[in-house]
Each structure stands twice: as structure tokens, then as C-alpha cells.
Design an enzyme around this catalytic site. Sequence first.
Site, PDB file in Angstrom:
ATOM      1  N   ARG A  84       8.435   8.568  55.649  1.00  0.00           N
ATOM      2  CA  ARG A  84       9.306   7.533  54.915  1.00  0.00           C
ATOM      3  C   ARG A  84      10.231   6.822  55.578  1.00  0.00           C
ATOM      4  O   ARG A  84      10.931   5.836  55.207  1.00  0.00           O
ATOM      5  CB  ARG A  84      10.234   8.710  53.921  1.00  0.00           C
ATOM      6  CG  ARG A  84       9.424   9.507  53.062  1.00  0.00           C
ATOM      7  CD  ARG A  84      10.246  10.323  51.818  1.00  0.00           C
ATOM      8  NE  ARG A  84       9.410  11.027  51.265  1.00  0.00           N
ATOM      9  CZ  ARG A  84      10.134  11.827  50.028  1.00  0.00           C
ATOM     10  NH1 ARG A  84      11.473  11.884  49.917  1.00  0.00           N
ATOM     11  NH2 ARG A  84       9.036  12.725  49.499  1.00  0.00           N
ATOM     12  N   GLU A 213     -20.367   7.016  52.743  1.00  0.00           N
ATOM     13  CA  GLU A 213     -19.876   8.396  52.732  1.00  0.00           C
ATOM     14  C   GLU A 213     -20.099   9.044  51.443  1.00  0.00           C
ATOM     15  O   GLU A 213     -20.598  10.116  51.416  1.00  0.00           O
ATOM     16  CB  GLU A 213     -18.400   8.402  53.074  1.00  0.00           C
ATOM     17  CG  GLU A 213     -17.863   9.771  53.389  1.00  0.00           C
ATOM     18  CD  GLU A 213     -16.193  10.032  53.326  1.00  0.00           C
ATOM     19  OE1 GLU A 213     -15.840  11.028  53.358  1.00  0.00           O
ATOM     20  OE2 GLU A 213     -15.858   8.845  53.351  1.00  0.00           O
ATOM     21  N   ASP A 291     -12.377  13.096  61.833  1.00  0.00           N
ATOM     22  CA  ASP A 291     -12.033  12.684  60.628  1.00  0.00           C
ATOM     23  C   ASP A 291     -10.204  12.820  60.284  1.00  0.00           C
ATOM     24  O   ASP A 291      -9.306  12.148  60.700  1.00  0.00           O
ATOM     25  CB  ASP A 291     -12.770  12.709  59.247  1.00  0.00           C
ATOM     26  CG  ASP A 291     -12.862  11.788  58.037  1.00  0.00           C
ATOM     27  OD1 ASP A 291     -12.032  10.793  58.477  1.00  0.00           O
ATOM     28  OD2 ASP A 291     -13.277  12.085  57.037  1.00  0.00           O
TER      29      ASP A 291
END
Length: 353
Positions: A84, A213, A291
Site C-alpha cells: 500500500r 499456460e 513463478d
Amino acid sequence: MTDIAPGAGPATGGGMTEFVAGLPKAELHVHHVGSASPRIVAELAARHPDSAVPADPAALADYFSFRDFAHFIQVYLSVVDLIRDADDVRLLTFEVARDMARQNIRYAELTVTPFSSVRRGIPDQAFMEAIEDARKSAEAELGVTLRWCFDIPGEAGLTSAEETLRLALKLRPEGLVSFGLGGPEIGVPRPQFKPYFDQARAAGLHSVPHAGETTGPQTIWDALGDLGAERIGHGTSAAQDPRLLDHLAEHRIPLEVCPTSNIATRAVATLEEHPIRQMVDAGVLVTVNSDDPPMFGTDLNTEYAVAARLLGLDTAGVAALAKDAVAVSFQDDAGKARLAAEIDAYTAAWRSA
């Protein structure tokens, strides 16, 4: 490129695990937010108690259990929401590098999605300064070289493509080397992003979109033809098209393969059915990657051990796999030469021992 054909037989058990743990490595397909370990996520969740993400590291294993790819995206975005302000960005980035250093990852191209953070209110210049400060500190203190791939979150449409391009070209950080496209593939055709990739490539950025994918081979063809892909993220469905495998092999276009990820998101049913062996047998150059490692309960060392088993590699074959990742990375020639030499020296010392 090096030869990763099977050697005298796979090293198994603790020997391979120990070899891989010490092996100097490069990683080419790993996501910024998706690399946040339970330790990092818990710290961020504690900072932001209004989040749905558990602040207890032990509870995150259940939270990171995915029903399908759509559920994975939902959980992923909830973790994105923990980033944030610029301090959160800096903390995440440096701590990801710390986790990489523990695995002997020397070089990583980290896929960053600045659109998601800027849209949530982090000033764009502050975001760039945070990742760059973390990158420089990681190299100086941890010996990990980070480079950035700015990727378009495909589910957010062309608005996100335009903004990602602006951030890449107008505020171009020193570590930026490539331009990507991630998120869901179903319902997000690749050709619509051609103008943005054209501009990024004209500015000297490399093209590394995800494709194939969770969709068929045509998505990979589109990434090659319309987006000028130099490497393909995942490319799992390439195995369904012999002509595509021949094309990838002939033109030496690497696939960034992430075996455990493909199982976790249900892109492939089981590891035994993973097409990595078919890709290699067809002469396609593959690199092994993690990944979103903590979300999938893995890391790069684990993925190398998985690949060694699926491909029947001995330690020489695994070292060759690591050198292929170095060779097709976007680091400069001097950096490639240093890391390749380090892999050779480590492998030679292992053999002599």
C-alpha cells in the site's frame, strides 16, 4: 547453448538436493508479489489488519490452496492489496532478494506489475524509487542482481497496458529490461496488446509475455507473431502442436517452464504428465523457474530437483540447465560470463569432491 540431454543417469535423493542447493543460478520467470514468503506476507498483513490475508504464517498454507487458476488470481490480488505504500514495496523487494540469496540465486528477472500498485494509490515515482533502492541494496548486501520485467495485468484490459507502457517508458528505472503480459489468458487475446509491445520493443525493452499456460498453442503463436516474444512465459500447451515445437526449436525461443506452478493452478494434472520432457526431446530450449514460489509451496531449488527427475538428469545435466538460463537471460555479456564461470567452477569442485 549447452546440452541438457540425460547424462550417465540421474543423481537422486540427498546428493541432487545438496548439489542444487549450492548451485549458482539465474531465475527468469518469478513474480514480485508472488515471491512474498509467509514471513513477508505475515509482516505485511500485520501492518494492514483490515486485509483478508492471514497474519499468521502457519495459516497461509491453507490460504494458498487453490481450486483453479481463477481462484489463484483472486488470492494473488488479495496479497497485492497488502502493498500500500513505498515502504511496503521496499520491504517486499529486498526481502524477496534475501530469500533468493539463501537459494544461491545470483541473478533474477523479477516480474513486477506496477499498474496494480499505482492504481492502489502508491505514487508512481515513489514506487520506482522503492524498487530501485531495494535492487541496489540487494546487489551490495546480498550479492543478488535483480532486473525488472514490467508486465501488463491482462485482466485489467487496455487501460492497464497503456499505463504500464507509460510507467516503463516515462519513468524507466535503471533495472528495467523487459515488457511482459500476465494474468488470465482465457478471454484475454494477445493480439490486442500489439501496439504496446511494439512501442516497448522500439524503446529497447525485450518482449516476454505469458502464453499457452491455460490456453492452447494459438496463444503462443499470437505472442510470437503479434508481440514479438523473445521468450515465452510457461508455454505449456506448445507440446500440443508439433509444428510450434519445431518453430521454437529452430528459432531458439526459450520457454520459461514452471512445473509445480502448472500443477497448482491445474494447468497440468500431475507432474508425471508435465510436457517438459516432450519439449526438451523436440529440441526446445527450456529454463526452469518457480513463478510464485511461496504460493505454490516451492522454490527454485525444488523446481530444479523436479526437472532433474522428469528429465532424468545427472548433476552435469542440471548444471547445463542452469547455464542455459544464464545464456538466455537479459544480463550483459560480462555478467553472463561471470555467472557461467561460477557454475562451471562449482560443478568441477563438486565432481572432484
